[in-house]
Enzyme design. Structure first.
Site, PDB file in Angstrom:
ATOM      1  N   HIS A 156      32.172   8.726  41.443  1.00  0.00           N
ATOM      2  CA  HIS A 156      30.713   8.841  41.542  1.00  0.00           C
ATOM      3  C   HIS A 156      30.177   7.968  42.681  1.00  0.00           C
ATOM      4  CE1 HIS A 156      26.933   9.604  38.925  1.00  0.00           C
ATOM      5  NE2 HIS A 156      26.557   9.371  40.175  1.00  0.00           N
ATOM      6  N   LEU A 191      27.276   9.117  49.371  1.00  0.00           N
ATOM      7  CA  LEU A 191      27.505   8.782  50.777  1.00  0.00           C
ATOM      8  C   LEU A 191      26.362   9.242  51.680  1.00  0.00           C
ATOM      9  CD1 LEU A 191      31.344   9.466  51.140  1.00  0.00           C
ATOM     10  CD2 LEU A 191      30.146   7.320  50.654  1.00  0.00           C
ATOM     11  N   ASN A 228      24.023  15.535  46.073  1.00  0.00           N
ATOM     12  CA  ASN A 228      22.580  15.489  46.363  1.00  0.00           C
ATOM     13  C   ASN A 228      22.298  14.987  47.767  1.00  0.00           C
ATOM     14  OD1 ASN A 228      23.458  12.913  45.645  1.00  0.00           O
ATOM     15  ND2 ASN A 228      21.532  12.351  44.645  1.00  0.00           N
ATOM     16  N   ASP A 266      24.255  15.667  39.776  1.00  0.00           N
ATOM     17  CA  ASP A 266      23.858  14.281  39.535  1.00  0.00           C
ATOM     18  C   ASP A 266      22.531  13.932  40.194  1.00  0.00           C
ATOM     19  OD1 ASP A 266      24.410  11.571  38.514  1.00  0.00           O
ATOM     20  OD2 ASP A 266      24.342  11.100  40.643  1.00  0.00           O
ATOM     21  N   HIS A 291      27.733   8.170  34.162  1.00  0.00           N
ATOM     22  CA  HIS A 291      27.044   6.896  33.898  1.00  0.00           C
ATOM     23  C   HIS A 291      26.485   6.736  32.486  1.00  0.00           C
ATOM     24  CE1 HIS A 291      23.848   9.603  35.077  1.00  0.00           C
ATOM     25  NE2 HIS A 291      24.018   9.411  36.366  1.00  0.00           N
ATOM     26  N   ASN A 317      18.980   4.819  37.617  1.00  0.00           N
ATOM     27  CA  ASN A 317      18.951   5.987  36.733  1.00  0.00           C
ATOM     28  C   ASN A 317      20.374   6.300  36.267  1.00  0.00           C
ATOM     29  OD1 ASN A 317      18.776   8.501  35.512  1.00  0.00           O
ATOM     30  ND2 ASN A 317      17.638   9.478  37.179  1.00  0.00           N
ATOM     31  N   ASP A 347      28.588   4.790  40.870  1.00  0.00           N
ATOM     32  CA  ASP A 347      27.268   5.358  41.154  1.00  0.00           C
ATOM     33  C   ASP A 347      26.636   4.636  42.339  1.00  0.00           C
ATOM     34  OD1 ASP A 347      25.039   6.941  41.055  1.00  0.00           O
ATOM     35  OD2 ASP A 347      24.254   6.158  39.174  1.00  0.00           O
ATOM     36  N   HIS A 388      19.983   2.764  49.520  1.00  0.00           N
ATOM     37  CA  HIS A 388      18.610   3.170  49.815  1.00  0.00           C
ATOM     38  C   HIS A 388      18.064   2.359  50.983  1.00  0.00           C
ATOM     39  CE1 HIS A 388      17.985   5.969  46.578  1.00  0.00           C
ATOM     40  NE2 HIS A 388      18.327   5.075  45.666  1.00  0.00           N
ATOM     41  N   GLY A 428      18.595   3.211  42.090  1.00  0.00           N
ATOM     42  CA  GLY A 428      19.956   3.162  42.611  1.00  0.00           C
ATOM     43  C   GLY A 428      20.341   1.795  43.131  1.00  0.00           C
TER      44      GLY A 428
END
Length: 426
Positions: A55, A58, A89, A147, A227, A273, A300, A304, A319
């Site tokens: 998870h 990238l 995503n 996800d 998660h 999340n 995960d 950001h 995140g």
């Protein structure tokens, strides 16, 4: 490729130090090695199979300002990983063969870890129409996930599981009933009430996990739960596994260690999340991981940009970074507490995730004839987390300034050193 000799390491942290000879990407000898070649000084380090992360975000294509396949691969190698699964995503979404082939190709070009693209379950992650699962599977995709979004339509989820069974792949669910989390900002409980934040009920996760376990059992497909964050979800997983359901699950390092008490400062670096839960939840997750109810640790890893985190809580993106701190958090929460030994670390960070994703050359035993995908760990090291020093483009770590135990000394991918001494070799 010249032979690689890893000097003075202890496989799984057991026994006296030995040398490991690697030739042509394979472990050729374990013991006392007199052969010459490139050398890595293990100095008594623990030798483990290379870590596998099911998870990872990238961000490429589309958000290269926050992470790239190159920077994320570097972070992974420095964290002891030899394989990562890049979530779908992106922009454009990885919901077709063209995008997943691009991600896989860029991963090969960078060459620091094996980058496996995760395909979207639904077109555009919209939860309305199944994506091209067959063409992506033929392109090499082994794991599918929306996800960041739950496949909340039960009929669509059942169809995805039916296709996944036929294709021999895995559907990984982001378990969140969206009608229960509208406007939610924090775990529903005492802390959220005190801080005036909209609550995120544990049942929003647990209800979807229960539903999907029932669907997977009925269809006979494999389900993976992303998660896991609540004690109730661990209970559901234990129940489903006892019934013979083919379900696996992951827990993040931050859910093993951090709790919603961190939210008292309103610092968005702690926004994630699913949200950070209670101390009782974290304790239950640690126990479930030790007992095998939860199969593995997955980061995960979610980079950001500064403007997406350095803002008011409600506007901040959820995140946290995770690739370069995962091992240390597992040591802090699981090894130093006696819940896992080093073979247990190998199980939850390498062997089980490799088996879940069907990777034949990862998570293998440290034995002669096996692929040389390896991680060297200094168990006695301590270090202070500085996000700005990470390989990632972003720096949003909740562990900033924290002193953590254990550190990766070197990472080896098919006999080639991809990280050593905290650096990526030139």
């Amino acid at each position: 490729m010249s032979p690689l000799i890893i000097r003075g390491v202890r496989p799984y942290g057991e026994g006296d130090p030995v040398d490991v000879l690697v030739r042509d990407g394979v472990i050729a000898a374990i013991g006392e090695v007199a052969e010459e070649g490139e050398e890595v000084d293990g100095a008594g380090a623990v030798l483990l199979p290379g870590f596998v992360d099911l998870h990872t975000h990238l961000r490429e294509p589309g958000r290269e300002d926050t992470e790239t396949i190159a920077s994320g691969s570097a972070a992974a190698a420095l964290g002891g990983y030899t394989a990562v699964f890049a979530m779908a995503n992106t922009n454009p979404v990885a919901d077709n063969a063209v995008v997943v082939e691009h991600v896989a190709r860029r991963g090969r070009e960078v060459g620091l870890v094996d980058v496996h693209p995760v395909g979207a379950v639904t077109v555009g992650l919209a939860g309305e129409k199944l994506a091209e699962l067959g063409t992506m599977a033929r392109a090499g995709v082994r794991v599918f996930s929306d996800d960041g979004h739950c496949v909340h339509d039960p009929l669509l989820m059942r169809r995805a599981l039916e296709y996944s069974k036929a294709l021999d792949v895995v559907v990984a669910q982001h378990a969140e009933e969206p009608r229960l989390t509208v406007g939610a900002q924090a775990h529903e409980g005492e802390q959220a009430s005190r801080l005036g934040l909209q609550g995120w009920p544990a049942a929003a996760e647990e209800a979807i996990v229960a539903r999907d376990c029932l669907l997977a059992k009925q269809v006979g497909a494999r389900l993976h739960v992303c998660h896991v964050s609540t004690s109730g979800t661990a209970d559901v997983l234990a129940w489903a596994k006892a019934r013979g359901t083919e379900v696996s699950a992951e827990v993040t390092p931050h859910h093993l260690l951090l709790t919603d008490e961190r939210l008292a400062t309103y610092d968005p670096v702690n926004k994630v999340n699913p949200p950070l839960r209670t101390a009782a939840d974290a304790e239950a997750l640690r126990r479930a991981l030790a007992d095998g109810v939860i199969d593995c640790v997955a980061t995960d890893h979610a980079p950001h940009a500064v403007q997406d985190k350095d803002c008011e809580w409600s506007a901040a993106r959820p995140g946290m970074l995770g690739l370069q701190t995962a091992l240390s958090i597992v040591v802090e929460t699981m090894v130093n507490t006696g819940l896992l030994d080093w073979r247990g670390v190998a199980r939850v960070m390498s062997e089980r995730p490799a088996a879940i994703a069907g990777l034949p050359d990862q998570g293998r035993p440290i034995e002669v004839g096996e692929p040389a995908n390896l991680t060297l760990v200094d168990p006695g090291a301590t270090w202070v987390v500085r996000g700005a020093e990470f390989a990632s483009v972003a720096a949003n770590t909740p562990f900033e300034g924290m002193e953590l135990p254990a550190r990766v000394v070197a990472t080896v991918l098919r006999g080639r050193v991809t990280a050593s001494g905290g650096r990526i070799p030139a």
